[in-house]
Scaffold this motif. Structure first.
Motif, PDB file in Angstrom:
ATOM      1  N   LYS A  97      45.260  42.481  30.161  1.00 37.54           N
ATOM      2  CA  LYS A  97      46.307  43.053  30.767  1.00 37.54           C
ATOM      3  C   LYS A  97      46.540  42.322  32.317  1.00 37.54           C
ATOM      4  O   LYS A  97      45.644  41.579  32.834  1.00 37.54           O
ATOM      5  CB  LYS A  97      45.927  44.345  31.267  1.00 37.54           C
ATOM      6  CG  LYS A  97      47.049  45.217  32.189  1.00 37.54           C
ATOM      7  CD  LYS A  97      46.559  46.740  32.373  1.00 37.54           C
ATOM      8  CE  LYS A  97      47.632  47.413  33.215  1.00 37.54           C
ATOM      9  NZ  LYS A  97      47.307  48.753  33.576  1.00 37.54           N
ATOM     10  N   ASN A  98      47.882  42.226  32.610  1.00 39.66           N
ATOM     11  CA  ASN A  98      48.054  41.498  33.831  1.00 39.66           C
ATOM     12  C   ASN A  98      48.191  40.070  33.617  1.00 39.66           C
ATOM     13  O   ASN A  98      47.956  39.397  34.691  1.00 39.66           O
ATOM     14  CB  ASN A  98      47.488  41.859  35.128  1.00 39.66           C
ATOM     15  CG  ASN A  98      47.668  43.321  35.265  1.00 39.66           C
ATOM     16  OD1 ASN A  98      48.625  44.339  35.047  1.00 39.66           O
ATOM     17  ND2 ASN A  98      46.509  44.033  35.859  1.00 39.66           N
ATOM     18  N   VAL A  99      48.585  39.650  32.354  1.00 37.41           N
ATOM     19  CA  VAL A  99      48.535  38.226  32.112  1.00 37.41           C
ATOM     20  C   VAL A  99      50.049  37.790  31.653  1.00 37.41           C
ATOM     21  O   VAL A  99      50.679  38.606  31.178  1.00 37.41           O
ATOM     22  CB  VAL A  99      47.504  37.693  30.976  1.00 37.41           C
ATOM     23  CG1 VAL A  99      46.012  38.185  31.321  1.00 37.41           C
ATOM     24  CG2 VAL A  99      47.893  38.441  29.684  1.00 37.41           C
ATOM     25  N   ASP A 100      49.998  36.603  31.774  1.00 38.89           N
ATOM     26  CA  ASP A 100      51.312  35.858  31.158  1.00 38.89           C
ATOM     27  C   ASP A 100      51.181  36.040  29.446  1.00 38.89           C
ATOM     28  O   ASP A 100      50.330  35.564  28.900  1.00 38.89           O
ATOM     29  CB  ASP A 100      51.508  34.297  31.673  1.00 38.89           C
ATOM     30  CG  ASP A 100      52.805  33.863  31.098  1.00 38.89           C
ATOM     31  OD1 ASP A 100      52.771  33.653  29.939  1.00 38.89           O
ATOM     32  OD2 ASP A 100      53.567  33.506  31.730  1.00 38.89           O
ATOM     33  N   ARG A 105      47.034  33.898  30.747  1.00 37.11           N
ATOM     34  CA  ARG A 105      46.507  33.442  31.904  1.00 37.11           C
ATOM     35  C   ARG A 105      47.149  34.312  33.000  1.00 37.11           C
ATOM     36  O   ARG A 105      48.113  34.975  32.870  1.00 37.11           O
ATOM     37  CB  ARG A 105      46.662  32.211  32.156  1.00 37.11           C
ATOM     38  CG  ARG A 105      45.922  31.078  31.153  1.00 37.11           C
ATOM     39  CD  ARG A 105      44.621  31.166  30.863  1.00 37.11           C
ATOM     40  NE  ARG A 105      43.838  31.373  31.925  1.00 37.11           N
ATOM     41  CZ  ARG A 105      42.513  31.663  31.917  1.00 37.11           C
ATOM     42  NH1 ARG A 105      41.945  31.933  30.824  1.00 37.11           N
ATOM     43  NH2 ARG A 105      41.839  31.343  32.884  1.00 37.11           N
ATOM     44  N   LYS A 106      46.452  34.344  34.403  1.00 38.44           N
ATOM     45  CA  LYS A 106      47.115  34.962  35.376  1.00 38.44           C
ATOM     46  C   LYS A 106      48.369  34.637  35.510  1.00 38.44           C
ATOM     47  O   LYS A 106      48.680  33.156  35.512  1.00 38.44           O
ATOM     48  CB  LYS A 106      46.464  34.862  36.720  1.00 38.44           C
ATOM     49  CG  LYS A 106      47.015  35.771  37.936  1.00 38.44           C
ATOM     50  CD  LYS A 106      45.889  35.688  39.011  1.00 38.44           C
ATOM     51  CE  LYS A 106      46.829  36.403  40.162  1.00 38.44           C
ATOM     52  NZ  LYS A 106      45.571  36.891  41.322  1.00 38.44           N
ATOM     53  N   PRO A 107      49.553  35.187  35.603  1.00 37.07           N
ATOM     54  CA  PRO A 107      50.927  34.831  35.846  1.00 37.07           C
ATOM     55  C   PRO A 107      51.251  34.155  37.243  1.00 37.07           C
ATOM     56  O   PRO A 107      50.700  34.602  38.152  1.00 37.07           O
ATOM     57  CB  PRO A 107      51.808  35.860  35.506  1.00 37.07           C
ATOM     58  CG  PRO A 107      50.951  37.009  35.769  1.00 37.07           C
ATOM     59  CD  PRO A 107      49.522  36.745  35.369  1.00 37.07           C
ATOM     60  N   GLU A 108      51.963  33.008  37.039  1.00 33.73           N
ATOM     61  CA  GLU A 108      52.569  32.561  38.200  1.00 33.73           C
ATOM     62  C   GLU A 108      53.786  33.109  38.976  1.00 33.73           C
ATOM     63  O   GLU A 108      54.614  33.846  38.084  1.00 33.73           O
ATOM     64  CB  GLU A 108      52.850  31.110  38.107  1.00 33.73           C
ATOM     65  CG  GLU A 108      51.714  30.307  37.476  1.00 33.73           C
ATOM     66  CD  GLU A 108      50.687  29.704  38.732  1.00 33.73           C
ATOM     67  OE1 GLU A 108      51.103  29.706  39.749  1.00 33.73           O
ATOM     68  OE2 GLU A 108      49.547  29.721  38.212  1.00 33.73           O
ATOM     69  N   ARG A 109      53.645  33.307  40.150  1.00 36.47           N
ATOM     70  CA  ARG A 109      54.889  33.950  40.865  1.00 36.47           C
ATOM     71  C   ARG A 109      56.239  33.227  40.512  1.00 36.47           C
ATOM     72  O   ARG A 109      56.325  31.871  40.913  1.00 36.47           O
ATOM     73  CB  ARG A 109      54.654  34.381  42.019  1.00 36.47           C
ATOM     74  CG  ARG A 109      55.750  35.356  42.912  1.00 36.47           C
ATOM     75  CD  ARG A 109      55.420  35.680  44.136  1.00 36.47           C
ATOM     76  NE  ARG A 109      54.270  36.621  44.413  1.00 36.47           N
ATOM     77  CZ  ARG A 109      54.118  37.893  43.901  1.00 36.47           C
ATOM     78  NH1 ARG A 109      55.136  38.389  43.350  1.00 36.47           N
ATOM     79  NH2 ARG A 109      53.051  38.643  44.143  1.00 36.47           N
ATOM     80  N   LYS A 110      57.518  33.579  40.117  1.00 34.73           N
ATOM     81  CA  LYS A 110      58.417  32.981  39.655  1.00 34.73           C
ATOM     82  C   LYS A 110      59.257  32.688  41.063  1.00 34.73           C
ATOM     83  O   LYS A 110      59.235  33.304  41.718  1.00 34.73           O
ATOM     84  CB  LYS A 110      59.503  33.694  38.899  1.00 34.73           C
ATOM     85  CG  LYS A 110      58.814  34.133  37.667  1.00 34.73           C
ATOM     86  CD  LYS A 110      58.834  32.942  36.753  1.00 34.73           C
ATOM     87  CE  LYS A 110      58.292  33.362  35.404  1.00 34.73           C
ATOM     88  NZ  LYS A 110      56.906  32.809  34.684  1.00 34.73           N
ATOM     89  N   LEU A 137      49.997  39.940  43.015  1.00 35.18           N
ATOM     90  CA  LEU A 137      49.984  40.089  41.777  1.00 35.18           C
ATOM     91  C   LEU A 137      48.874  40.965  41.200  1.00 35.18           C
ATOM     92  O   LEU A 137      47.560  40.162  41.858  1.00 35.18           O
ATOM     93  CB  LEU A 137      50.266  38.831  40.745  1.00 35.18           C
ATOM     94  CG  LEU A 137      51.664  38.166  40.819  1.00 35.18           C
ATOM     95  CD1 LEU A 137      51.633  36.610  40.184  1.00 35.18           C
ATOM     96  CD2 LEU A 137      52.586  38.999  40.439  1.00 35.18           C
ATOM     97  N   PRO A 138      48.829  41.730  40.395  1.00 38.40           N
ATOM     98  CA  PRO A 138      47.568  42.521  40.023  1.00 38.40           C
ATOM     99  C   PRO A 138      46.619  41.448  39.290  1.00 38.40           C
ATOM    100  O   PRO A 138      47.238  40.445  38.443  1.00 38.40           O
ATOM    101  CB  PRO A 138      47.862  43.564  38.955  1.00 38.40           C
ATOM    102  CG  PRO A 138      49.528  43.363  38.630  1.00 38.40           C
ATOM    103  CD  PRO A 138      49.905  42.424  39.793  1.00 38.40           C
ATOM    104  N   ASP A 139      45.177  41.615  39.415  1.00 45.08           N
ATOM    105  CA  ASP A 139      44.567  40.678  38.777  1.00 45.08           C
ATOM    106  C   ASP A 139      44.460  40.973  37.413  1.00 45.08           C
ATOM    107  O   ASP A 139      44.394  42.250  36.745  1.00 45.08           O
ATOM    108  CB  ASP A 139      42.900  40.824  39.425  1.00 45.08           C
ATOM    109  CG  ASP A 139      42.867  40.211  40.843  1.00 45.08           C
ATOM    110  OD1 ASP A 139      43.309  39.245  41.118  1.00 45.08           O
ATOM    111  OD2 ASP A 139      41.947  40.848  41.420  1.00 45.08           O
ATOM    112  N   PRO A 140      44.277  39.880  36.468  1.00 45.49           N
ATOM    113  CA  PRO A 140      44.207  40.140  35.082  1.00 45.49           C
ATOM    114  C   PRO A 140      42.873  40.626  34.745  1.00 45.49           C
ATOM    115  O   PRO A 140      41.673  40.411  35.462  1.00 45.49           O
ATOM    116  CB  PRO A 140      44.321  38.466  34.509  1.00 45.49           C
ATOM    117  CG  PRO A 140      44.797  37.797  35.496  1.00 45.49           C
ATOM    118  CD  PRO A 140      44.431  38.430  36.852  1.00 45.49           C
TER     119      PRO A 140
END
Length: 179
Positions: A97-100, A105-110, A137-140
């Motif tokens: 959860k909270n992944v790209d 992986r942890k998403p990058e802020r757009k 962003l929330p942690d994965p």
């Protein structure tokens, strides 16, 4: 340790020690593991920080990530289901959860900077200050219950009434997929 880790641990043993391929190992895991859910409250289901797990159990996280990737790619839209509803169902059922959704992986802020725009140094500083003011962003996380359901041959609650609530509410999307 958490009982949900039995599935990736068995996968690790079957692949790394016994030399089985992924498909054969996964078929054994799916026939071996079962899951008895002890809480019907979604907010009480454990979710472990992915970064912590990667630092403590790197091989297990490789396996968990592949389990999630294969599960995500196995889901299909139901007849009449909108793309948005399908994406929401997939995110509800995924292990990570909270992944790209592509990289897991942890998403990058757009960035909201337009290609080809000319920015002054002041505009860049203003943009950086705006980014700092945004919510982090929330942690994965790894959702242990979802991993348990995905890797189980059978799922139940601790009592018959509990099992009915698990089917109707807590894991309804899974029940609709695998009644």
């Amino acid at each position: 340790t958490h009982p949900a880790l039995s599935a990736p641990e068995l996968m690790r043993i079957l692949i790394d020690v016994e030399g089985l391929d992924w498909k054969t190992a996964w078929n054994i895991v799916k026939k071996t593991c079962n899951y008895t859910n002890h809480t019907i409250l979604p907010e009480a289901l454990e979710a472990w920080n992915m970064e912590m797990m990667e630092s403590l159990l790197p091989r297990h996280m490789e396996i968990i990530t592949r389990m999630d990737k294969e599960f995500r790619s196995s889901l299909r839209r139901s007849s009449g289901e909108s793309i948005e509803d399908f994406q929401a169902r997939l995110e509800n059922m995924a292990i990570l959860k909270n992944v790209d959704p592509v990289t897991l992986r942890k998403p990058e802020r757009k960035a909201s900077i337009k290609v080809g725009s000319k920015l002054s140094a002041a505009a860049v500083v203003a943009k950086e200050e705006q980014d700092e003011a945004e919510e982090p962003l929330p942690d994965p996380v790894v959702r242990m219950a979802n991993m348990s359901v995905i890797s189980a041959a059978h799922v139940n609650g601790v009592a018959a009434i509990h099992t009915e609530i698990v089917k109707a509410e807590t894991f309804n999307d899974f029940y609709n997929l695998w009644p």
